[in-house]
Design a protein around this motif. Structure first.
Motif, PDB file in Angstrom:
ATOM      1  N   ARG A 119       0.850  -1.190   0.000  1.00 41.60           N
ATOM      2  CA  ARG A 119       0.000   0.000   0.000  1.00 41.60           C
ATOM      3  C   ARG A 119       0.890   1.246   0.000  1.00 41.60           C
ATOM      4  O   ARG A 119       1.807   1.353   0.813  1.00 41.60           O
ATOM      5  CB  ARG A 119      -0.927   0.004   1.211  1.00 41.60           C
ATOM      6  N   MET A 120       0.604   2.167  -0.907  1.00 37.43           N
ATOM      7  CA  MET A 120       1.432   3.362  -1.056  1.00 37.43           C
ATOM      8  C   MET A 120       0.580   4.619  -0.878  1.00 37.43           C
ATOM      9  O   MET A 120      -0.516   4.722  -1.430  1.00 37.43           O
ATOM     10  CB  MET A 120       2.101   3.364  -2.444  1.00 37.43           C
ATOM     11  N   PHE A 121       1.099   5.565  -0.113  1.00 37.14           N
ATOM     12  CA  PHE A 121       0.431   6.842   0.129  1.00 37.14           C
ATOM     13  C   PHE A 121       1.196   7.938  -0.605  1.00 37.14           C
ATOM     14  O   PHE A 121       2.379   8.157  -0.340  1.00 37.14           O
ATOM     15  CB  PHE A 121       0.376   7.164   1.621  1.00 37.14           C
ATOM     16  N   LEU A 122       0.506   8.632  -1.515  1.00 35.49           N
ATOM     17  CA  LEU A 122       1.117   9.699  -2.292  1.00 35.49           C
ATOM     18  C   LEU A 122       0.384  11.007  -2.052  1.00 35.49           C
ATOM     19  O   LEU A 122      -0.830  11.023  -1.839  1.00 35.49           O
ATOM     20  CB  LEU A 122       1.057   9.385  -3.792  1.00 35.49           C
ATOM     21  N   VAL A 123       1.126  12.107  -2.142  1.00 34.70           N
ATOM     22  CA  VAL A 123       0.525  13.436  -2.178  1.00 34.70           C
ATOM     23  C   VAL A 123       1.163  14.192  -3.334  1.00 34.70           C
ATOM     24  O   VAL A 123       2.296  13.907  -3.724  1.00 34.70           O
ATOM     25  CB  VAL A 123       0.742  14.214  -0.859  1.00 34.70           C
ATOM     26  N   ALA A 124       0.428  15.147  -3.886  1.00 35.33           N
ATOM     27  CA  ALA A 124       0.964  15.926  -5.000  1.00 35.33           C
ATOM     28  C   ALA A 124       0.151  17.200  -5.159  1.00 35.33           C
ATOM     29  O   ALA A 124      -0.995  17.296  -4.701  1.00 35.33           O
ATOM     30  CB  ALA A 124       0.941  15.116  -6.297  1.00 35.33           C
ATOM     31  N   LYS A 125       0.772  18.174  -5.827  1.00 36.26           N
ATOM     32  CA  LYS A 125       0.072  19.404  -6.184  1.00 36.26           C
ATOM     33  C   LYS A 125      -0.500  19.240  -7.592  1.00 36.26           C
ATOM     34  O   LYS A 125       0.041  18.506  -8.410  1.00 36.26           O
ATOM     35  CB  LYS A 125       1.047  20.587  -6.170  1.00 36.26           C
ATOM     36  N   ILE A 126      -1.608  19.897  -7.851  1.00 38.37           N
ATOM     37  CA  ILE A 126      -2.157  19.921  -9.205  1.00 38.37           C
ATOM     38  C   ILE A 126      -2.343  21.376  -9.630  1.00 38.37           C
ATOM     39  O   ILE A 126      -2.582  22.245  -8.792  1.00 38.37           O
ATOM     40  CB  ILE A 126      -3.505  19.166  -9.315  1.00 38.37           C
ATOM     41  N   GLN A 127      -2.199  21.610 -10.925  1.00 33.40           N
ATOM     42  CA  GLN A 127      -2.352  22.967 -11.435  1.00 33.40           C
ATOM     43  C   GLN A 127      -3.785  23.460 -11.230  1.00 33.40           C
ATOM     44  O   GLN A 127      -4.742  22.686 -11.333  1.00 33.40           O
ATOM     45  CB  GLN A 127      -1.986  23.017 -12.909  1.00 33.40           C
ATOM     46  N   ALA A 128      -3.905  24.737 -10.987  1.00 36.14           N
ATOM     47  CA  ALA A 128      -5.231  25.312 -10.742  1.00 36.14           C
ATOM     48  C   ALA A 128      -6.132  25.164 -11.960  1.00 36.14           C
ATOM     49  O   ALA A 128      -7.347  24.997 -11.823  1.00 36.14           O
ATOM     50  CB  ALA A 128      -5.083  26.784 -10.359  1.00 36.14           C
ATOM     51  N   LYS A 129      -5.539  25.185 -13.146  1.00 40.13           N
ATOM     52  CA  LYS A 129      -6.334  25.092 -14.366  1.00 40.13           C
ATOM     53  C   LYS A 129      -6.637  23.643 -14.766  1.00 40.13           C
ATOM     54  O   LYS A 129      -7.366  23.415 -15.733  1.00 40.13           O
ATOM     55  CB  LYS A 129      -5.617  25.796 -15.524  1.00 40.13           C
TER      56      LYS A 129
END
Length: 245
Positions: free
Chosen positions: A49-59
């Motif tokens: 099991r892997m936990f990821l976080v990331a940013k995404i572009q506003a658009k």
């Protein structure tokens, strides 16, 4: 007729079970039967099991994020038959929290695909991804399918906990809340359902992580990005034997 009836009444031999009786499943247990069947189908290899976080572009369109991972899973399954991916993708206004369950090879390929896009595309809509933790050889899945939930309504918080807590405290809150949310969804979602939908902020507001924690973890240098992790994963291990000392 009377002798025949007395003989049958006194017999201790059990009645044979015909095929029609074996196929009968009580209605109250049928859902449980289907869930157990699904779990056995999914448990064919060592689970991680892997936990990821990331940013995404506003658009970025939220649908594009979900479609991207759908395409990745389909591509990976062509080479890793039966290694189904289950988990949960939470799409916040500017970030994502992603929980993935599958084999090590499948998770490895998911990370490789992201690395390829991150290198080749100057403005890929998923950025600053960090691997928070990977749990190896887990006994069972928390999710029967892969679900997507868009957090449409922003949740207001009185203060930013990342300003007053240490990294250890923040990551403890992160793991505690994500596991509580996963267990809640595991108990409430059944086989074949579409998932939690986009109203988690209404049905389980206390279990949702503040987006500020996800943003904080994306910026933290304490966690590996996928490229650093893959480089370490592929690095040969040199073991020095006692005879070589």
């Amino acid at each position: 007729m009377s002798f025949s009836a007395r003989n049958q009444k006194g017999s201790k031999r059990p009645l044979p079970l015909g095929p029609h009786l074996l196929l009968q499943v009580p209605r109250s247990n049928y859902l449980h039967f289907q869930e157990e069947k699904q779990r056995l189908h999914l448990k064919k290899f060592l689970l991680h099991r892997m936990f990821l976080v990331a940013k995404i572009q506003a658009k970025a369109e939220r649908k594009d994020v979900a479609d991207y991972y759908e395409q990745v899973f389909q591509s990976v399954l062509k080479h890793h038959l039966g290694e189904t991916v289950t988990g949960l993708l939470l799409i916040y206004p500017t970030s994502i929290l992603h929980i993935l369950e599958s084999s090590s090879d499948t998770l490895y390929q998911v990370l490789l695909d992201y690395i390829g896009h991150d290198k080749d595309e100057t403005e890929f809509f998923i950025q600053q991804m960090k691997i928070i933790v990977i749990s190896h050889n887990i006994p069972m899945r928390l999710f029967m399918q892969w679900h997507v939930s868009v957090i449409k309504v922003p949740v207001m918080y009185l203060d930013d906990v990342t300003q007053s807590q240490s990294l250890k405290e923040v990551i403890t809150d992160f793991l505690t809340q994500t596991h509580k949310l996963s267990l809640y969804l595991c108990k409430t979602m059944k086989v074949g359902t579409k998932g939690p939908g986009d109203n988690l902020h209404q049905v389980a507001p206390d279990l949702l992580l503040p987006e500020q924690i996800i943003t904080y973890l994306c910026k933290s240098e304490e966690f590996m990005d996928p490229e650093t992790f893959i480089d370490m994963y592929n690095r040969p291990i040199h073991i020095i034997l006692d005879s070589e000392v």
